[in-house]
Scaffold this motif. Structure first.
Motif: not given
Lengths: 370, 297, 292
Positions: C219-232
């Motif tokens: 949960f923490t990792n996925i919520w905090n992810d930026f790279l994948f969110g920004a890319s895809f």
């Protein structure tokens, strides 16, 4: 054909064979103990009977049905594990009936079997507890109960007593023996404890390095061990093994030994067959209880030989006193009565019961007599 | 009379089920991790611009990459950032762990405070520090309002010093975690060893320097591995805190790769920079993981 | 007799102790500072920040910045606030965490209780995937998502996070199940339970703690992810990307109070998890680093 047949069974991991051509036929109602040091292959063999490990060669049959490749649950066996392997999240009752449930036995029958077995093992008051709330001995009973409920053809025990403390272990040993006498079930039991093997079994298979060294009744194994390994593994303290030379004196074979003073001594054999070994070296095996003080010697024996020698150490053990001496450069342990009067350093007349002596070939270490 | 010695269907199914269950994950890993790595390596040898092309240009991209001043800045920054980040985090983490281990009242209250930044997104951390370090509204202004008229703190606007702002924010985020790792290591040390050393006459300072810290070696190793891999992957924090600026002064390999691949349409060069990043991390992680897995067997 | 204390046997003098407390206090302030700054300034009107002291408490307490960050702030080109992105994040996180945890549990079960030749290699390959710089997979991933028609969609992000999350979840469950006695599995086999039944009836009931660890970590990792969110992320960007867009937007006045409120909104879910289940969070962190 036996009830449980182990025919030419081998086990290899890759190119390494860890179990070599094991051949044992177990009769119905027998209590077979597989005993040996760790790594001897006894647990591997048990796991192969259970179906938890593959059989590399040969076959295993129960009641004439070859069970190679049959799923463990379809072999009609039950197993008691060293750690008991009780499911921590289930109650005692659920633990014991899980197997029946998996086999689709209806609830009323399960409850009936559970009631019978738990009464037999005196654990009927524990059925609603979790394994975590039980003592070691109680867990042990539950583990046995789980096996009994299944009413299998063969019971497999994998070192079931090794996690208990010394006192409880003796109690449970008696308990298992009683249970076997009452139910007459077929049991294969693995242990590294030779006393357990002697007391429980109807037959013992002594194993070492993947070979069955000897298969026989406890008495056969104890009195006529097949080789030096079996002789020293079974019995505590271990059988004394001394290098000796066979000499014919007046046509009768004697064992020629050197005592602690450097004197040559001769002990007459009861086995005339050893005459053929005249002049050759052997290994002489004598159990500690066959060397006593003169008064404590076995009166029924027809061949008690006197052996004067210097006493090394005395170890009073309560019920017996162990007295050591030196023969042909080896330390020899003798077992005497508790109240025997022996002082370290004194010369003493040891009495050797040569009827119980065993001779081994020093090269092959196999028994040559009796 | 004897039944054939072949396994029945259910037994054979039971033999295959575990592998069938694991297979999809393994296949996905092979494809999405190792297949993709292979593909990116392949791209790094092509002249791909905006879209992948398959014209092989040999090591051209690598040659061009290492000729780019932009890449040199990124490499220099990551070297400075990673070494400072690892050293400072370890030092603060070790100090806090040792201090917290001295039967501190309120340890249960302090520990979560030291650790909570680890639960935040780097974007949140970046935003908070970005404005706190901003001379216009943040620290500099606060100090001046509090009467220290000559106080200046403009690192974040300074080409040479902005990288240290990233270090501050990253240390703030992770040092508590390093503290927790060291604390676990300290708690694992047998108290009887400490008692023996005290009876031997070691002062507290000697006790820690000669006995305790050497015994924390596994924790140091883990901290180093985790911190270095976090450092090389750091992308979000730079984006949120400085956006790589001022100018290109806080550009890192991670931001370099992204901008060359997706905004400058130099996919070949972007891919080659990603390969360099992977190789650096692999050089650290592979021996570590290998040792860990081998030990366990 | 008291139980063996975990505290160190080292004793310290009074002055040393005073210094230790002082240092700990300073660091407590250091760690709390950004949270304080965000909290206090998100409750001020903008003028109080630009014209006043960042460290001061608000003179006028207002939730305007929060309201604006949530529903009206300009994100990119749309004045939608962070609300739709928050929903995106939820829609992405819940399935991704669920799937990766279930898959990790099964993998860990196979890798410890149904071992086969080469299983350590399989695990090693999966484990290494946790540590790769994700830049190395960005280009092919973008292409594959495009081919699958998942580019810029929540399902696409779910796929990405599951794929790169199962390494960690497998690690957790493998290490946890390794300590679970294999004899129990054998006993269950003899009792007649099959692969899934053993998992369901014997292992799963005792997997609570590690499942919590895995869920929190993911949960923490996925919520905090930026790279994948920004890319895809495309049109379905998650919260972190939206927050960054909000903060970095170069048009108009910088509404610091809105930025701070937005940052807290983005941090709130993981912060809540940390407060409620911090113990498990720390366990997850440690398990992911000290693979012992």
């Amino acid at each position: 054909m036996g009830f449980l047949d182990i025919r030419n069974v081998t086990k290899s991991y890759g190119a390494v064979e860890v179990l070599h051509r094991v051949d044992i036929a177990v009769e119905e109602g027998e209590f077979l103990v597989l005993v040996g040091p760790s790594g001897c292959g006894k647990s591997t063999l048990l796991n192969m009977i259970a179906g938890l490990e593959n059989i590399s060669g040969g076959e295993i049959a129960i009641k004439g049905r070859v069970i190679n490749g049959v799923h463990p649950s379809k072999r009609n066996i039950a197993m008691v594990f060293q750690s008991y392997a009780l499911y921590p999240n289930m109650t005692v009752g659920q633990n014991m009936t899980f197997g029946l449930e998996m086999h689709g036995v209806p609830k009323p029958e399960r409850d009936k079997a559970l009631a019978e077995v738990s009464k037999l093992l005196q654990i009927d008051h524990l059925l609603d507890r979790k394994p975590g709330q039980l003592s070691g001995g109680q867990r042990q009973r539950v583990a046995m109960g789980r096996a009994l409920v299944r009413d299998p053809d063969v019971f497999l025990f994998d070192e079931p007593l090794s996690n208990l403390d010394a006192k409880l272990r003796v109690d449970m040993r008696t308990e298992i023996k009683k249970l076997h006498q009452k139910l007459r079930t077929t049991i294969v039991y693995v242990t590294h404890d030779q006393i357990e093997a002697m007391t429980l079994s109807t037959r013992i298979a002594v194993m070492n390095k993947g070979y069955v060294q000897q298969l026989g009744t406890p008495k056969e194994i104890y009195d006529t061990p097949a080789n030096v390994f079996v002789a020293t593994f079974m019995g505590s303290p271990a059988m004394n093994i001394v290098p000796a030379t066979v000499r014919l004196r007046e046509g009768v074979p004697h064992a020629e030994l050197t005592d602690s003073e450097g004197q040559t001594r001769h002990l007459r054999f009861s086995q005339p067959g050893l005459a053929a070994w005249d002049g050759r070296d052997i290994l002489l095996g004598i159990r500690p209880e066959a060397i006593t003080d003169p008064e404590g010697a076995d009166r029924k024996s027809g061949n008690i030989q006197a052996l004067p020698n210097r006493v090394g150490v005395t170890e009073p053990a309560g019920s017996d006193t162990f007295v050591t001496m030196s023969l042909s450069g080896r330390d020899i342990i003798s077992r005497m009565r508790a109240d025997v009067n022996v002082q370290p350093g004194q010369m003493f007349d040891f009495a050797v019961n040569m009827e119980k002596a065993v001779a081994f070939d020093p090269k092959t270490e196999e028994r040559i007599a009796p | 009379m004897t039944a054939p010695a072949t396994a029945d269907f259910r037994t054979r199914l039971q033999d295959w089920l575990p592998k069938m269950v694991l297979a999809p994950s393994f296949a996905v890993t092979l494809l999405f991790v190792y297949g993709f790595i292979a593909f990116t390596v392949l791209l790094s040898f092509t002249g791909s611009k905006m879209l992948p092309k398959y014209d092989f240009v040999g090591l051209d991209n690598y040659r061009r990459l290492f000729a780019l001043e932009h890449w040199h800045i990124a490499i220099g920054n990551i070297a400075v950032f990673a070494s400072l980040y690892i050293v400072i985090c370890s030092a603060i983490g070790l100090m806090l762990a040792i201090f917290l281990d001295q039967k501190i009242r309120g340890e249960g209250f302090l520990r979560p405070i030291f650790l909570y930044p680890m639960a935040l997104s780097f974007i949140v951390t970046g935003t908070a520090w970005k404005w706190f370090l901003d001379p216009g509204i943040g620290l500099e202004k606060v100090m001046r309002l509090w009467g220290w008229e000559s106080f200046t703190f403009t690192w974040i606007k300074d080409n040479d010093l902005a990288i240290y702002c990233i270090v501050i924010a990253a240390v703030w985020q992770t040092s508590g975690f390093v503290m927790a790792m060291f604390l676990a290591g300290l708690r694992g040390i047998d108290n009887e060893i400490l008692k023996a050393a005290q009876i031997d006459g070691a002062s507290n300072w000697q006790l820690y320097r000669r006995i305790v810290i050497p015994m924390l070696r596994p924790a140091f190793l883990s901290a180093f591995v985790i911190l270095s891999h976090l450092a090389i992957k750091s992308y979000d924090l730079v984006v949120a805190l400085t956006g790589g600026g001022p100018g290109r002064s806080t550009e890192m390999p991670a931001t370099f790769m992204y901008s060359y691949t997706f905004t400058r349409n130099q996919m070949g060069i972007g891919a080659s920079s990603a390969v360099i990043m992977l190789m650096t991390i692999a050089a650290i992680m592979v021996p570590y993981l290998y040792a860990e897995l081998k030990e366990k067997k | 007799m008291s139980a063996q204390s975990q505290d160190t046997a080292v004793s310290t003098g009074r002055i040393t102790r005073a210094l230790i407390y002082l240092v700990l206090l300073l660091f407590t302030l250091f760690y709390l500072l950004p949270l304080y700054v965000m909290g206090v300034n998100s409750l001020k009107p903008l003028a109080e920040i630009t014209g006043g002291n960042m460290m001061a408490l608000p003179q006028i307490w207002t939730f305007d910045a929060w309201r604006s960050a949530w529903s009206t702030a300009q994100i990119g080109i749309e004045p939608t606030g962070l609300k739709p992105y928050f929903l995106n994040s939820i829609l992405m996180v819940v399935p991704a965490v669920t799937i990766s945890t279930i898959v990790g549990a099964l993998n860990g079960y196979v890798l410890t209780k149904w071992r086969f030749r080469g299983d350590t290699w399989v695990f090693g390959l999966m484990l290494f995937s946790c540590f790769i710089p994700f830049q190395i997979v960005l280009i092919p991933m973008a292409m594959v998502l495009g081919k699958l028609g998942l580019a810029g969609s929540v399902p696409g992000l779910i796929l990405v996070h599951v794929v790169y999350g199962i390494g960690f979840t497998t690690l957790y469950f493998r290490n946890y199940y390794a300590a679970f006695p294999t004899e129990l599995v054998r006993a269950a086999q003899i009792d007649g339970a099959g692969f899934f039944r053993i998992f369901w009836r014997i292992l799963l009931p005792v997997s609570g703690p590690i499942a919590v660890v895995s869920v929190i970590w993911q949960f923490t990792n996925i919520w905090n992810d930026f790279l994948f969110g920004a890319s895809f992320g495309g049109t379905s960007q998650p919260m972190t990307v939206a927050l960054n867009n909000l903060v970095q937007s170069s048009t108009g006045v910088k509404e610091y109070n809105v930025h701070f409120a937005g940052a807290i909104l983005a941090a709130l879910p993981t912060l809540l998890v940390y407060i409620v289940a911090g113990r498990y969070f720390v366990r997850g962190l440690m398990a992911g680093s000290v693979k012992g």
